[in-house]
Design a protein around this motif. Sequence first.
Motif, PDB file in Angstrom:
ATOM      1  N   ALA A 220      -8.694   5.959 -13.147  1.00  0.00           N
ATOM      2  CA  ALA A 220      -7.500   5.235 -12.687  1.00  0.00           C
ATOM      3  C   ALA A 220      -7.867   3.857 -12.155  1.00  0.00           C
ATOM      4  O   ALA A 220      -7.136   2.881 -12.372  1.00  0.00           O
ATOM      5  CB  ALA A 220      -6.779   6.054 -11.623  1.00  0.00           C
ATOM      6  N   ALA A 221      -9.002   3.756 -11.467  1.00  0.00           N
ATOM      7  CA  ALA A 221      -9.446   2.458 -10.945  1.00  0.00           C
ATOM      8  C   ALA A 221      -9.792   1.507 -12.076  1.00  0.00           C
ATOM      9  O   ALA A 221      -9.406   0.325 -12.060  1.00  0.00           O
ATOM     10  CB  ALA A 221     -10.647   2.653 -10.022  1.00  0.00           C
ATOM     11  N   LEU A 222     -10.513   2.003 -13.083  1.00  0.00           N
ATOM     12  CA  LEU A 222     -10.891   1.165 -14.215  1.00  0.00           C
ATOM     13  C   LEU A 222      -9.653   0.655 -14.949  1.00  0.00           C
ATOM     14  O   LEU A 222      -9.550  -0.539 -15.271  1.00  0.00           O
ATOM     15  CB  LEU A 222     -11.792   1.956 -15.167  1.00  0.00           C
ATOM     16  CG  LEU A 222     -12.271   1.265 -16.447  1.00  0.00           C
ATOM     17  CD1 LEU A 222     -12.960  -0.048 -16.137  1.00  0.00           C
ATOM     18  CD2 LEU A 222     -13.197   2.194 -17.231  1.00  0.00           C
ATOM     19  N   GLY A 223      -8.684   1.533 -15.195  1.00  0.00           N
ATOM     20  CA  GLY A 223      -7.456   1.119 -15.862  1.00  0.00           C
ATOM     21  C   GLY A 223      -6.640   0.144 -15.034  1.00  0.00           C
ATOM     22  O   GLY A 223      -6.065  -0.814 -15.555  1.00  0.00           O
ATOM     23  N   THR A 224      -6.610   0.366 -13.728  1.00  0.00           N
ATOM     24  CA  THR A 224      -5.826  -0.487 -12.827  1.00  0.00           C
ATOM     25  C   THR A 224      -6.390  -1.896 -12.760  1.00  0.00           C
ATOM     26  O   THR A 224      -5.658  -2.883 -12.869  1.00  0.00           O
ATOM     27  CB  THR A 224      -5.788   0.148 -11.425  1.00  0.00           C
ATOM     28  OG1 THR A 224      -5.084   1.394 -11.493  1.00  0.00           O
ATOM     29  CG2 THR A 224      -5.094  -0.758 -10.428  1.00  0.00           C
ATOM     30  N   VAL A 225      -7.702  -2.008 -12.578  1.00  0.00           N
ATOM     31  CA  VAL A 225      -8.327  -3.332 -12.503  1.00  0.00           C
ATOM     32  C   VAL A 225      -8.212  -4.053 -13.842  1.00  0.00           C
ATOM     33  O   VAL A 225      -7.883  -5.246 -13.904  1.00  0.00           O
ATOM     34  CB  VAL A 225      -9.800  -3.212 -12.079  1.00  0.00           C
ATOM     35  CG1 VAL A 225     -10.511  -4.559 -12.207  1.00  0.00           C
ATOM     36  CG2 VAL A 225      -9.904  -2.696 -10.643  1.00  0.00           C
TER      37      VAL A 225
ATOM     38  N   PHE B  58     -17.567  -3.728 -17.377  1.00  0.00           N
ATOM     39  CA  PHE B  58     -17.205  -2.448 -18.003  1.00  0.00           C
ATOM     40  C   PHE B  58     -15.976  -2.561 -18.895  1.00  0.00           C
ATOM     41  O   PHE B  58     -15.973  -2.083 -20.029  1.00  0.00           O
ATOM     42  CB  PHE B  58     -16.970  -1.384 -16.933  1.00  0.00           C
ATOM     43  CG  PHE B  58     -18.204  -0.973 -16.168  1.00  0.00           C
ATOM     44  CD1 PHE B  58     -19.442  -1.545 -16.440  1.00  0.00           C
ATOM     45  CD2 PHE B  58     -18.133  -0.011 -15.170  1.00  0.00           C
ATOM     46  CE1 PHE B  58     -20.581  -1.168 -15.747  1.00  0.00           C
ATOM     47  CE2 PHE B  58     -19.265   0.374 -14.464  1.00  0.00           C
ATOM     48  CZ  PHE B  58     -20.490  -0.208 -14.754  1.00  0.00           C
ATOM     49  N   ALA B  59     -14.909  -3.167 -18.376  1.00  0.00           N
ATOM     50  CA  ALA B  59     -13.654  -3.237 -19.138  1.00  0.00           C
ATOM     51  C   ALA B  59     -13.802  -3.961 -20.476  1.00  0.00           C
ATOM     52  O   ALA B  59     -13.238  -3.504 -21.480  1.00  0.00           O
ATOM     53  CB  ALA B  59     -12.555  -3.887 -18.291  1.00  0.00           C
ATOM     54  N   PRO B  60     -14.535  -5.085 -20.544  1.00  0.00           N
ATOM     55  CA  PRO B  60     -14.660  -5.746 -21.858  1.00  0.00           C
ATOM     56  C   PRO B  60     -15.250  -4.851 -22.943  1.00  0.00           C
ATOM     57  O   PRO B  60     -14.870  -4.957 -24.109  1.00  0.00           O
ATOM     58  CB  PRO B  60     -15.578  -6.940 -21.554  1.00  0.00           C
ATOM     59  CG  PRO B  60     -15.319  -7.252 -20.118  1.00  0.00           C
ATOM     60  CD  PRO B  60     -15.125  -5.909 -19.469  1.00  0.00           C
ATOM     61  N   LEU B  61     -16.170  -3.960 -22.562  1.00  0.00           N
ATOM     62  CA  LEU B  61     -16.742  -3.049 -23.555  1.00  0.00           C
ATOM     63  C   LEU B  61     -15.698  -2.066 -24.061  1.00  0.00           C
ATOM     64  O   LEU B  61     -15.603  -1.796 -25.264  1.00  0.00           O
ATOM     65  CB  LEU B  61     -17.930  -2.286 -22.951  1.00  0.00           C
ATOM     66  CG  LEU B  61     -19.315  -2.902 -23.174  1.00  0.00           C
ATOM     67  CD1 LEU B  61     -19.426  -4.239 -22.432  1.00  0.00           C
ATOM     68  CD2 LEU B  61     -20.407  -1.951 -22.709  1.00  0.00           C
ATOM     69  N   MET B  62     -14.895  -1.520 -23.118  1.00  0.00           N
ATOM     70  CA  MET B  62     -13.831  -0.595 -23.522  1.00  0.00           C
ATOM     71  C   MET B  62     -12.804  -1.309 -24.400  1.00  0.00           C
ATOM     72  O   MET B  62     -12.358  -0.785 -25.427  1.00  0.00           O
ATOM     73  CB  MET B  62     -13.120  -0.037 -22.281  1.00  0.00           C
ATOM     74  CG  MET B  62     -13.974   0.672 -21.248  1.00  0.00           C
ATOM     75  SD  MET B  62     -14.616   2.237 -21.822  1.00  0.00           S
ATOM     76  CE  MET B  62     -16.315   1.758 -22.074  1.00  0.00           C
ATOM     77  N   ASN B  63     -12.431  -2.514 -23.996  1.00  0.00           N
ATOM     78  CA  ASN B  63     -11.423  -3.265 -24.734  1.00  0.00           C
ATOM     79  C   ASN B  63     -11.896  -3.641 -26.137  1.00  0.00           C
ATOM     80  O   ASN B  63     -11.105  -3.688 -27.074  1.00  0.00           O
ATOM     81  CB  ASN B  63     -11.052  -4.544 -23.967  1.00  0.00           C
ATOM     82  CG  ASN B  63      -9.738  -4.409 -23.234  1.00  0.00           C
ATOM     83  OD1 ASN B  63      -8.855  -3.667 -23.653  1.00  0.00           O
ATOM     84  ND2 ASN B  63      -9.604  -5.116 -22.126  1.00  0.00           N
ATOM     85  N   ALA B  64     -13.192  -3.932 -26.244  1.00  0.00           N
ATOM     86  CA  ALA B  64     -13.716  -4.380 -27.535  1.00  0.00           C
ATOM     87  C   ALA B  64     -13.495  -3.338 -28.618  1.00  0.00           C
ATOM     88  O   ALA B  64     -13.216  -3.680 -29.778  1.00  0.00           O
ATOM     89  CB  ALA B  64     -15.206  -4.702 -27.403  1.00  0.00           C
ATOM     90  N   ALA B  65     -13.601  -2.057 -28.254  1.00  0.00           N
ATOM     91  CA  ALA B  65     -13.385  -0.999 -29.241  1.00  0.00           C
ATOM     92  C   ALA B  65     -11.992  -1.090 -29.835  1.00  0.00           C
ATOM     93  O   ALA B  65     -11.808  -1.014 -31.055  1.00  0.00           O
ATOM     94  CB  ALA B  65     -13.605   0.369 -28.597  1.00  0.00           C
TER      95      ALA B  65
END
Length: 579
Positions: free
Chosen positions: A254-259, A309-316
């Motif tokens: 939830a924190a990762l998605g929120t940020v 962290f988020a840029p890696l998730m988004n890149a997919a």
Amino acid sequence: MKVQAAALKTTSGDQKLKFPPKKWNHSSNVDLEEVKHLCGEWDMHPLVAGILLHRGFKTQGDIKSFLHPSLKNLRDPFQLRHMQQAVELIQDAIVNNRHIIILGDYDVDGITATTLVLDFLNACGAEKADYFIPNRLKHGYGLTEASTDILLERNADLVITVDNGITAAGEIRRLNDAGVKTIVTDHHLAETDLLPPGIVINPNHPECKYPFKKISGCGVALKLVMALRKSLRTLGWWTSARPEPNLRNSLDLAALGTVADVVPLLDENRIITYHGLQVMNDKPRLAIQVLKNLKKVETITSRTLAFQFAPLMNAAGRLKDADIAVRFLLSNDRQEAEEIAIMLDSINAERREKESQMIQIALKLADEQKNNRALILVSPDFHEGVNGIVATRLVESFYKPVLILSENEGKIKGSGRSIPELNLKDVLSDCSDLLVRFGGHAVAAGCSLIPENLEAFRDRFIALCDDRLPTSLLPKLHLDGVLEYSELTEQFMEQMNRLQPFGEGNPDPLFSVNTPELPFTSLKQKHVKWKLHGNVEIIGWNLSEPFTNDLPSELAVKLGFNEFRGKRSIQLIIQDSQA
């Protein structure tokens, strides 16, 4: 003449992004008695007390809630409209072992929301729980006609959307007509005539009375599983063989998605992020452990989530399939997780290269429209998954609304970013008769249209921007105070850290400091560095050339600790400067 704190950013070609000068706005004076009172009551530095007062935290209760976010202050999820009906429907599906499919979004908010709900359903013993995240290029965003085809082919009994669905009225009707029950969970705004029928959980639904409207899509998903866990407890569902999940362990997602979704880190978002970061640092899931090792992170902060962290998730989701990121977050096999992390890092490097190429094309197109107060840039060479990032870069450079649109197979589709002075979604709404689809927020939105409407759309969009934008536009930089180097102690920095997590709605405090009289060191002939007293250093990225030619007198800096090889230093990162 102001010299910008990243005045030039080199791309892969000859052209560089140039950033306009900013107007520095210093915080207004606060009541010195109030500052003195807070300093005594909370044992804090006057600058820290001043920041709290300027940000609206004045009463003891407000300050306590802000400095010590408590999970007890999360609101009852059943306050959300239709939550009870949703829980009853999901509970029935679990008990009767029906086929549940979670339909997610391909950004980090949607990826984490999908993972969170699926993880919980697995813990409930829902053997037929599954998920589907549309491919950006094949299926489009959210619940489209193409993604509806997939859901019907997979014979879903119940579809739960997360972080999407609020505009999918036609698709929801189609699922319902086929006998598929649906629950929409979302947080986006929608036009009234696009609202879907049936069960819709969204704090921004016009009929929802939930008091906090800024929660993320993953935050809404967390509320859903909170309510479901409570209902199953009442049912007697939890046993020694099927123990009740500790939802604190879901707060990292939830924190990762929120940020990543750039919602204000206040109220419930602050509580979720604060405790989610604790989980990541104290007892991280395998995927987070792997990311920490990959990125060589000592302590995870909101900045870590936003920029590493988020840029890696988004890149997919941007270039490949977001399914990769979901599998990564759910993985319990270290070798698999490490292999996926390396893959995600490689995809993100590919994304950065594509971004650089697109910026070069965009700068050339922008030069042809330099007299326009907004930019609509269209090219077959624009990758749809990177359009939003490029739009953000150009807004920073030109300080005007920007739409980056890909032209592909007779369709035009893309993303836009705006400035605080213009509500982008409202402008798109007033062009809706020329668009196939649109949606988003005030500062970030997307749209699609047919090529035949492009010229008319461009003319109207520019005209609306001309009408609604003020005559004079200058980006602003808010400064929280003036800092003396002698104040930079570990104790002061620890007090500043009490204001974390920083992000949207609670930005990193910025201070003005005098430029050191000592000469700076040039790092890799690109960056500047001053080494001050003790363990204090100043870093300026990409400033070696402009600072060599014209050294400013004042710097705007944000503060932080830099941990490297077991040593910790106080670091001032230059954000802007002026003569």
